[in-house]
Design an enzyme around this catalytic site. Structure first.
Site, mmCIF file in Angstrom:
data_model
loop_
_atom_site.group_PDB
_atom_site.id
_atom_site.type_symbol
_atom_site.label_atom_id
_atom_site.label_comp_id
_atom_site.label_asym_id
_atom_site.label_seq_id
_atom_site.Cartn_x
_atom_site.Cartn_y
_atom_site.Cartn_z
ATOM 1 N N GLY A 76 0.826 -1.196 0.000
ATOM 2 C CA GLY A 76 0.000 0.000 0.000
ATOM 3 C C GLY A 76 0.861 1.247 0.000
ATOM 4 O O GLY A 76 2.047 1.205 -0.366
ATOM 5 N N SER A 77 0.291 2.338 0.415
ATOM 6 C CA SER A 77 0.998 3.613 0.391
ATOM 7 C C SER A 77 2.054 3.688 1.490
ATOM 8 O O SER A 77 1.963 3.003 2.519
ATOM 9 C CB SER A 77 0.005 4.767 0.559
ATOM 10 O OG SER A 77 -0.504 4.791 1.885
ATOM 11 N N THR A 78 3.039 4.545 1.261
ATOM 12 C CA THR A 78 4.086 4.742 2.262
ATOM 13 C C THR A 78 3.511 5.336 3.543
ATOM 14 O O THR A 78 3.934 4.973 4.652
ATOM 15 C CB THR A 78 5.185 5.650 1.692
ATOM 16 O OG1 THR A 78 5.776 5.015 0.552
ATOM 17 C CG2 THR A 78 6.268 5.921 2.726
ATOM 18 N N CYS B 223 1.984 0.716 -8.345
ATOM 19 C CA CYS B 223 3.132 1.361 -7.721
ATOM 20 C C CYS B 223 4.385 1.262 -8.578
ATOM 21 O O CYS B 223 5.307 2.068 -8.433
ATOM 22 C CB CYS B 223 3.385 0.776 -6.338
ATOM 23 S SG CYS B 223 3.545 -1.018 -6.332
ATOM 24 N N VAL C 204 0.504 4.904 4.897
ATOM 25 C CA VAL C 204 -0.146 3.859 5.691
ATOM 26 C C VAL C 204 0.875 2.830 6.155
ATOM 27 O O VAL C 204 0.797 2.318 7.282
ATOM 28 C CB VAL C 204 -1.280 3.190 4.884
ATOM 29 C CG1 VAL C 204 -1.893 2.042 5.682
ATOM 30 C CG2 VAL C 204 -2.348 4.209 4.520
ATOM 31 N N GLY C 205 1.857 2.540 5.307
ATOM 32 C CA GLY C 205 2.897 1.588 5.692
ATOM 33 C C GLY C 205 3.649 2.019 6.937
ATOM 34 O O GLY C 205 4.018 1.200 7.779
ATOM 35 N N GLU D 267 5.761 -3.408 1.045
ATOM 36 C CA GLU D 267 5.833 -3.089 -0.383
ATOM 37 C C GLU D 267 5.003 -1.836 -0.564
ATOM 38 O O GLU D 267 3.776 -1.887 -0.617
ATOM 39 C CB GLU D 267 5.311 -4.267 -1.209
ATOM 40 C CG GLU D 267 5.705 -4.203 -2.673
ATOM 41 C CD GLU D 267 4.697 -3.472 -3.524
ATOM 42 O OE1 GLU D 267 4.984 -2.298 -3.855
ATOM 43 O OE2 GLU D 267 3.650 -4.031 -3.856
#
Length: 519
Positions: free
Chosen positions: A241-243, A297, A245-246, A263
């Site tokens: 997912g997005s950075t 991505c 949220v990561g 990832e």
């Protein structure tokens, strides 16, 4: 269940429920959430909406199943994965139809995703039997060091909506091959394709509880994900997912020191040099920009073209793009579908407006089509891009292609690396020496050299910098994400006659200091 806008060869594959310990169940609250077709914005099915109170039973049954599944020998795990591969292959058309109505992808892309995903099931079936430990003779003669590898335990997969089948099989197959159980929390936009895969895994002989699937809407996703990450019985989390949220997920997992694979987002440069095969580069870019309506991505985010071929390349990509047929994914002839979520359109409009305000020129597209009701945006090309534009500094995740001009290799490498992200980079040149230089100088976890296709079951997938850590797929590295290592130190017997060890070497007397002193 509402009347579906499509028919399945096997209607039993569609589940408006979650999978708990081998049974299809509803949430305790009985609440549901709607799933809409991005191509029409119409609701076509509803799925059970789990909350935090539902989470523990998914983890506890997964842990119970893990304790027995970990004893299944590697060949037994491989057979289950191969059977899963066979059943998914047989159901590929049905699964592809579900993908079309969940994500908006054209049918050809949806079928391509299923075929791509199948490679991971096949690959990890082989990897299951190739897990190896080691044995070595250390510096102390009468010792032996043994390393064994074992499954880490209950794993959790948190996945987005753009490749629901491929990402699920890539993650689940690795966990199952290693001997782990897994809980999948699919995206609220794409629960049904994931449920179909889980159904086929049960049919393949996977024991109940080894694969649980818990569905939620967007409102409950943060709290359910947090509970999964922080649950004491969960030992591994894999997130795509997005950075942004990561970073939150990593913080959640730090409390219990979970093993994590991230990832995350990308800001991928696509570089075309004067000596490149332009047709080869165009063919790669057409996939890397317009497939999934730009929502991946690994897609090209910044297209750098050397000045000597800038005009020629621009004309070629413009002509190729104008041949795209935008429409509903199920319509014959559609080559680019809608965006999956409505807020994606707003982001693209913001990027286009910013680029135009700062001097960019819209060559095609730039707006929503007038004749389509879904989440559509025209494939858009903007020339004259500069480093101060939003598109340079943010992941686009939509059908917008920005063209940048450069002069020298050193200049473009600096620009390509001028991002916090490091997922993938692509370059096209006939200069072999330059190819090697770029492989080493570009800051990304995956480098496409005269190709836009960097992903496959055989290749380690993952980024560096703020694009994450850990690898998925590839030999050894991906399955290691689901294993722990134990080191055993064995002291061999010492002969009583003469002060010799079993190798005939002088053994230390009691109380005698040796160098180095053993710990």
């Amino acid at each position: 269940m509402a009347s579906l806008p499509f028919t399945l060869n096997d209607p039993s594959l569609l589940h408006e429920a979650s999978l708990l310990n081998g049974k299809w169940v509803q949430s305790r609250s009985g609440k549901k959430f709607d799933v809409e077709d991005p191509g029409t914005r119409e609701v076509w099915a509803s799925c059970t909406n789990n909350e935090v109170a539902d989470v523990d039973q998914y983890v506890e049954t997964s842990y119970s199943a893990f304790k027995s599944y970990r004893q299944v020998n590697p060949r037994g795990r491989a057979k289950i994965l191969l059977k899963w591969h066979e059943l998914v292959t047989q159901a590929r058309e049905d699964i592809a139809k579900i993908i079309v109505y969940e994500t908006g992808k054209p049918t050809a892309e949806a079928i391509g995703e299923v075929d791509y995903a199948l490679g991971f099931a096949w690959w990890f079936a082989g990897e299951a039997e190739r897990i190896r430990g080691s044995i070595a003779q250390p510096s102390i003669s009468n010792r032996r060091t043994l390393v064994i590898k074992q499954p880490i335990g209950v794993s959790v997969a948190l996945v987005p909506w753009n490749f629901p089948v491929a990402m699920i099989i890539r993650k689940v197959a690795a966990a199952l091959a290693a001997g782990c159980s897994m809980i999948v929390k699919p995206s609220p936009e794409t629960p049904f394709s994931v449920m179909a895969l889980a159904d086929l895994a049960l049919r393949a002989g996977l024991p109940a509880g080894v694969l649980n699937v818990i569905s939620t809407d967007n409102t409950n996703t943060p709290s359910v994900s947090e509970r999964l990450c922080k649950h004491p019985l969960v030992r591994k989390v894999t997130f795509t997912g997005s950075t942004a949220v990561g970073t939150i997920i990593a913080r959640h997992c730090s409390e219990g020191l979970k093993k994590v694979t991230m990832e995350l987002g990308g800001n991928c440069p696509f570089i075309v040099f004067d000596d490149a095969d332009l047709d080869q580069a165009i063919a790669a870019l057409m996939i890397l920009k317009w497939r999934t309506a730009g929502q991946a991505c690994t897609h090209a985010n910044r297209v750098y073209i050397q000045s000597g071929v800038y005009d020629a390349f621009t004309q070629k990509i413009l002509e190729a793009t104008q041949k795209l047929q935008v429409g509903h994914g199920a319509d014959k002839g559609t080559t680019m579908g809608p965006l999956t979520i409505g807020r994606g359109i707003e982001k693209i409009e913001k990027h286009v407006a910013d680029a135009v305000r700062k001097g960019g020129k819209v060559l095609c597209g730039g707006k929503r089509p007038d004749n389509l009701q879904g989440y559509f945006f025209e494939p858009t090309i903007i020339s004259g891009m500069t480093s101060d534009m939003l598109t340079t500094n943010e992941e686009i995740f939509g059908p917008l292609l920005g063209l940048y001009k450069f002069e020298t290799e050193a200049e473009v490498v600096e620009k390509a690396n001028d991002t916090s992200m490091g997922l993938a980079s692509y370059c096209f040149t006939r200069n072999v020496s330059r190819t090697w230089r770029l492989l080493e100088s570009l800051e990304a976890g995956m480098i496409g050299l005269n190709t836009g296709n960097s992903s496959g079951a055989e290749n380690p997938f993952g980024g560096i910098k703020m694009s994450g850590y850990g690898k998925e797929a590839g030999k050894d590295v991906a399955i290691e994400e689901y294993l722990i290592q134990k080191t055993g130190t064995l002291t061999t017997s010492i002969k009583s006659d003469g002060n010799k060890d079993s190798n005939g070497c002088q053994a230390p007397r009691v109380g005698q200091l040796t160098s180095p002193a053993p710990l």
